[in-house]
Design a protein around this motif. Structure first.
Motif, PDB file in Angstrom:
ATOM      1  N   GLY A   9       0.828  -1.197   0.000  1.00 38.45           N
ATOM      2  CA  GLY A   9       0.000   0.000   0.000  1.00 38.45           C
ATOM      3  C   GLY A   9       0.859   1.240   0.000  1.00 38.45           C
ATOM      4  N   ASP A  10       0.231   2.334   0.077  1.00 38.01           N
ATOM      5  CA  ASP A  10       0.935   3.612   0.091  1.00 38.01           C
ATOM      6  C   ASP A  10       1.466   3.855   1.493  1.00 38.01           C
ATOM      7  N   ILE A  11       2.743   4.186   1.589  1.00 33.90           N
ATOM      8  CA  ILE A  11       3.368   4.413   2.896  1.00 33.90           C
ATOM      9  C   ILE A  11       2.975   5.769   3.487  1.00 33.90           C
ATOM     10  N   ALA A  12       2.373   6.608   2.710  1.00 36.87           N
ATOM     11  CA  ALA A  12       1.990   7.937   3.192  1.00 36.87           C
ATOM     12  C   ALA A  12       1.019   7.847   4.367  1.00 36.87           C
ATOM     13  N   SER A  13       0.265   6.759   4.439  1.00 35.83           N
ATOM     14  CA  SER A  13      -0.680   6.624   5.548  1.00 35.83           C
ATOM     15  C   SER A  13      -0.025   6.069   6.805  1.00 35.83           C
ATOM     16  N   PRO A  15       1.901   5.988  10.198  1.00 41.31           N
ATOM     17  CA  PRO A  15       1.963   7.049  11.212  1.00 41.31           C
ATOM     18  C   PRO A  15       3.357   7.673  11.380  1.00 41.31           C
ATOM     19  N   ASP A  16       4.405   6.956  11.032  1.00 44.11           N
ATOM     20  CA  ASP A  16       5.762   7.490  11.179  1.00 44.11           C
ATOM     21  C   ASP A  16       6.323   8.082   9.890  1.00 44.11           C
ATOM     22  N   ALA A  17       5.518   8.202   8.862  1.00 43.82           N
ATOM     23  CA  ALA A  17       6.009   8.673   7.563  1.00 43.82           C
ATOM     24  C   ALA A  17       6.657  10.058   7.635  1.00 43.82           C
ATOM     25  N   PRO A  18       6.063  11.046   8.292  1.00 43.20           N
ATOM     26  CA  PRO A  18       6.729  12.363   8.338  1.00 43.20           C
ATOM     27  C   PRO A  18       8.076  12.308   9.060  1.00 43.20           C
ATOM     28  N   GLU A  19       8.152  11.529  10.141  1.00 41.39           N
ATOM     29  CA  GLU A  19       9.404  11.404  10.872  1.00 41.39           C
ATOM     30  C   GLU A  19      10.467  10.694  10.033  1.00 41.39           C
ATOM     31  N   MET A  20      10.083   9.634   9.318  1.00 43.62           N
ATOM     32  CA  MET A  20      11.028   8.927   8.456  1.00 43.62           C
ATOM     33  C   MET A  20      11.513   9.835   7.332  1.00 43.62           C
ATOM     34  N   ARG A  21      10.610  10.616   6.760  1.00 39.40           N
ATOM     35  CA  ARG A  21      10.981  11.529   5.677  1.00 39.40           C
ATOM     36  C   ARG A  21      11.980  12.579   6.181  1.00 39.40           C
ATOM     37  N   ALA A  22      11.730  13.110   7.374  1.00 38.60           N
ATOM     38  CA  ALA A  22      12.648  14.100   7.950  1.00 38.60           C
ATOM     39  C   ALA A  22      14.009  13.484   8.247  1.00 38.60           C
ATOM     40  N   ARG A  23      14.005  12.234   8.716  1.00 34.29           N
ATOM     41  CA  ARG A  23      15.266  11.555   9.015  1.00 34.29           C
ATOM     42  C   ARG A  23      16.080  11.333   7.741  1.00 34.29           C
ATOM     43  N   TYR A  24      15.437  10.881   6.681  1.00 33.57           N
ATOM     44  CA  TYR A  24      16.151  10.676   5.415  1.00 33.57           C
ATOM     45  C   TYR A  24      16.663  11.997   4.852  1.00 33.57           C
ATOM     46  N   ASP A  25      15.893  13.064   5.007  1.00 29.21           N
ATOM     47  CA  ASP A  25      16.354  14.382   4.548  1.00 29.21           C
ATOM     48  C   ASP A  25      17.595  14.818   5.310  1.00 29.21           C
ATOM     49  N   ARG A  26      17.625  14.566   6.623  1.00 28.04           N
ATOM     50  CA  ARG A  26      18.807  14.907   7.429  1.00 28.04           C
ATOM     51  C   ARG A  26      20.005  14.076   7.014  1.00 28.04           C
ATOM     52  N   MET A  27      19.795  12.779   6.787  1.00 25.77           N
ATOM     53  CA  MET A  27      20.900  11.890   6.433  1.00 25.77           C
ATOM     54  C   MET A  27      21.489  12.239   5.075  1.00 25.77           C
TER      55      MET A  27
END
Length: 146
Positions: A9-13, A15-27
């Motif tokens: 399914g789509d990972i956007a749903s 619950p940790d998607a925004p946190e994971m996205r921010a972590r990858y952006d930092r890395m």
């Protein structure tokens, strides 16, 4: 038989998607010039071995040692850029200074350098300044805005 496959399914749903996205952006934030790390390392390697390639080991012994040390320093900077880019790209200015030093080193360190020695160091120095400037510009551009 139980269905053990998980529906894709789509990972956007998630619950940790925004946190994971921010972590990858930092890395990945400091990796804007990842393609420059390799050329910087190769340039340092060439600088270190250039006295043997251009054949001035006997005519310029002081410059042989100088190019070996500066080449190792440039190579170590490249390894640092790869290992810890967010911390190391601040040393891009030092790389530019090493390049400028390489340009004038034949007359300061060497004794009566010939054209081959001069052109070798000028080209190495110019490339080092150019790559250091690219790294410095990218570090300034990707620095966190406060």
């Amino acid at each position: 038989m139980a269905n053990v496959s998980h529906p894709r399914g789509d990972i956007a749903s998630h619950p940790d998607a925004p946190e994971m996205r921010a972590r990858y952006d930092r890395m990945l934030g400091g990796r804007d010039v990842a393609l420059v790390d390799g050329p910087v390392f190769l340039l340092g390697l060439y600088c270190a071995v250039s006295p043997w390639i251009v054949h001035y080991t006997t005519s310029q012994p002081a410059l042989v040692t100088h190019n070996l040390i500066v080449g190792i320093a440039i190579g170590l900077l490249a390894l640092g850029f790869t290992a810890a880019p967010a911390r190391m790209y601040g040393l891009s200015g030092a790389m530019c200074a090493l390049g400028a030093w390489m340009i004038v080193a034949p007359w300061i360190v060497g004794t009566n350098p010939d054209a081959g020695v001069i052109w070798n160091n000028v080209i190495i120095g110019a490339l080092t300044v150019m790559l250091g400037t690219v790294c410095a510009a990218t570090a300034v551009r990707s620095a966190p805005k406060s």
